[in-house]
Design a protein around this motif. Sequence first.
Motif, PDB file in Angstrom:
ATOM      1  N   MET A   1    -150.087  55.073 -42.416  1.00 34.03           N
ATOM      2  CA  MET A   1    -149.031  55.794 -41.708  1.00 34.03           C
ATOM      3  C   MET A   1    -148.681  57.097 -42.442  1.00 34.03           C
ATOM      4  SD  MET A   1    -145.481  54.153 -40.441  1.00 34.03           S
ATOM      5  CE  MET A   1    -144.268  55.128 -39.569  1.00 34.03           C
ATOM      6  N   ALA A   2    -148.628  57.049 -43.758  1.00 35.75           N
ATOM      7  CA  ALA A   2    -148.316  58.254 -44.540  1.00 35.75           C
ATOM      8  C   ALA A   2    -149.397  59.319 -44.373  1.00 35.75           C
ATOM      9  CB  ALA A   2    -148.141  57.899 -46.011  1.00 35.75           C
ATOM     10  N   LEU A   3    -150.655  58.882 -44.319  1.00 36.04           N
ATOM     11  CA  LEU A   3    -151.748  59.840 -44.142  1.00 36.04           C
ATOM     12  C   LEU A   3    -151.668  60.509 -42.770  1.00 36.04           C
ATOM     13  CD1 LEU A   3    -154.603  57.802 -45.803  1.00 36.04           C
ATOM     14  CD2 LEU A   3    -153.517  59.884 -46.696  1.00 36.04           C
TER      15      LEU A   3
ATOM     16  N   GLY B   1    -150.740  52.780 -33.299  1.00 36.64           N
ATOM     17  CA  GLY B   1    -150.381  52.932 -31.893  1.00 36.64           C
ATOM     18  C   GLY B   1    -149.072  53.689 -31.761  1.00 36.64           C
ATOM     19  N   LYS B   2    -148.941  54.418 -30.686  1.00 38.19           N
ATOM     20  CA  LYS B   2    -147.724  55.164 -30.381  1.00 38.19           C
ATOM     21  C   LYS B   2    -147.245  55.992 -31.574  1.00 38.19           C
ATOM     22  CE  LYS B   2    -146.271  52.125 -26.726  1.00 38.19           C
ATOM     23  NZ  LYS B   2    -145.187  51.511 -26.018  1.00 38.19           N
ATOM     24  N   ALA B   3    -148.181  56.576 -32.285  1.00 41.28           N
ATOM     25  CA  ALA B   3    -147.822  57.425 -33.420  1.00 41.28           C
ATOM     26  C   ALA B   3    -147.374  58.786 -32.899  1.00 41.28           C
ATOM     27  CB  ALA B   3    -149.001  57.566 -34.374  1.00 41.28           C
ATOM     28  N   GLN B   4    -146.141  59.129 -33.203  1.00 46.35           N
ATOM     29  CA  GLN B   4    -145.581  60.407 -32.743  1.00 46.35           C
ATOM     30  C   GLN B   4    -144.741  61.032 -33.834  1.00 46.35           C
ATOM     31  OE1 GLN B   4    -143.422  59.382 -29.093  1.00 46.35           O
ATOM     32  NE2 GLN B   4    -145.083  60.333 -27.950  1.00 46.35           N
ATOM     33  N   ALA B   5    -144.745  62.349 -33.861  1.00 53.69           N
ATOM     34  CA  ALA B   5    -143.927  63.099 -34.806  1.00 53.69           C
ATOM     35  C   ALA B   5    -143.144  64.156 -34.044  1.00 53.69           C
ATOM     36  CB  ALA B   5    -144.800  63.761 -35.863  1.00 53.69           C
TER      37      ALA B   5
ATOM     38  N   LEU C   1    -139.241  66.097 -38.532  1.00 56.34           N
ATOM     39  CA  LEU C   1    -137.884  65.612 -38.288  1.00 56.34           C
ATOM     40  C   LEU C   1    -137.829  64.109 -38.041  1.00 56.34           C
ATOM     41  CD1 LEU C   1    -136.794  68.487 -35.872  1.00 56.34           C
ATOM     42  CD2 LEU C   1    -136.493  68.353 -38.363  1.00 56.34           C
ATOM     43  N   GLU C   2    -138.780  63.598 -37.275  1.00 56.41           N
ATOM     44  CA  GLU C   2    -138.841  62.164 -36.969  1.00 56.41           C
ATOM     45  C   GLU C   2    -140.307  61.764 -36.900  1.00 56.41           C
ATOM     46  OE1 GLU C   2    -136.765  61.134 -33.361  1.00 56.41           O
ATOM     47  OE2 GLU C   2    -135.014  62.314 -33.916  1.00 56.41           O
ATOM     48  N   TYR C   3    -140.557  60.503 -37.218  1.00 56.21           N
ATOM     49  CA  TYR C   3    -141.933  60.019 -37.198  1.00 56.21           C
ATOM     50  C   TYR C   3    -141.924  58.513 -36.996  1.00 56.21           C
ATOM     51  CZ  TYR C   3    -146.556  58.785 -39.051  1.00 56.21           C
ATOM     52  OH  TYR C   3    -147.820  58.272 -39.219  1.00 56.21           O
ATOM     53  N   SER C   4    -142.803  58.033 -36.141  1.00 57.78           N
ATOM     54  CA  SER C   4    -142.902  56.592 -35.920  1.00 57.78           C
ATOM     55  C   SER C   4    -144.331  56.236 -35.530  1.00 57.78           C
ATOM     56  CB  SER C   4    -141.934  56.138 -34.818  1.00 57.78           C
ATOM     57  OG  SER C   4    -142.276  56.741 -33.582  1.00 57.78           O
ATOM     58  N   ALA C   5    -144.679  54.986 -35.808  1.00 59.41           N
ATOM     59  CA  ALA C   5    -146.007  54.490 -35.449  1.00 59.41           C
ATOM     60  C   ALA C   5    -145.969  52.971 -35.495  1.00 59.41           C
ATOM     61  CB  ALA C   5    -147.067  55.017 -36.417  1.00 59.41           C
ATOM     62  N   ARG C   6    -146.925  52.360 -34.824  1.00 55.37           N
ATOM     63  CA  ARG C   6    -147.118  50.913 -34.868  1.00 55.37           C
ATOM     64  C   ARG C   6    -148.495  50.643 -35.459  1.00 55.37           C
ATOM     65  NH1 ARG C   6    -144.969  49.035 -28.912  1.00 55.37           N
ATOM     66  NH2 ARG C   6    -142.838  49.745 -29.234  1.00 55.37           N
ATOM     67  N   PHE C   7    -148.586  49.555 -36.195  1.00 56.12           N
ATOM     68  CA  PHE C   7    -149.874  49.160 -36.757  1.00 56.12           C
ATOM     69  C   PHE C   7    -150.609  48.315 -35.732  1.00 56.12           C
ATOM     70  CE2 PHE C   7    -146.825  49.312 -40.365  1.00 56.12           C
ATOM     71  CZ  PHE C   7    -147.270  50.516 -40.891  1.00 56.12           C
TER      72      PHE C   7
END
Length: 135
Positions: free
Chosen positions: A55-57, A124-128, A73-79
């Motif tokens: 996720m950090a990469l 999955g659903k990785a967005q910034a 500003l915001e960041y999220s993801a699912r493994f």
Amino acid sequence: MNIGDEIPALEVRLTREKLVRYAGASLDFNPIHWNERFAREVGLPDIIAHGMLTMALAARLVTEWLGDPGLLLEYSARFTRPVVVPDGEDGAVVGFAGKVFKVHDDGTVLVNITATFDGQTVLGKAQALVRVPQP
């Protein structure tokens, strides 16, 4: 900045040495990240990379493009799948790509991120949500 614009891709080679270094920095010494026998006993094909490292990469993809990590500003993801890291210098190669998904009126931009390993998506659903520097 337009919807559909792609940001420069990033490719990272993960080796077991890098996993050990990350474990030391993060204090995540779960044996699935360093003990092949244990990883197999719990049903994994081999040692796997830390999900938070992957996720950090993916976040690095965005911050390198922006040139300033403070603009993230915001960041999220699912493994969704593990990154299996075989023994040896070749390790595992993880590819990261990003595309502008939405441009907001306030100047912020939503970027969809794709992370792939061995031809499969691992996040999955990785967005910034970012603020793009103005020229």
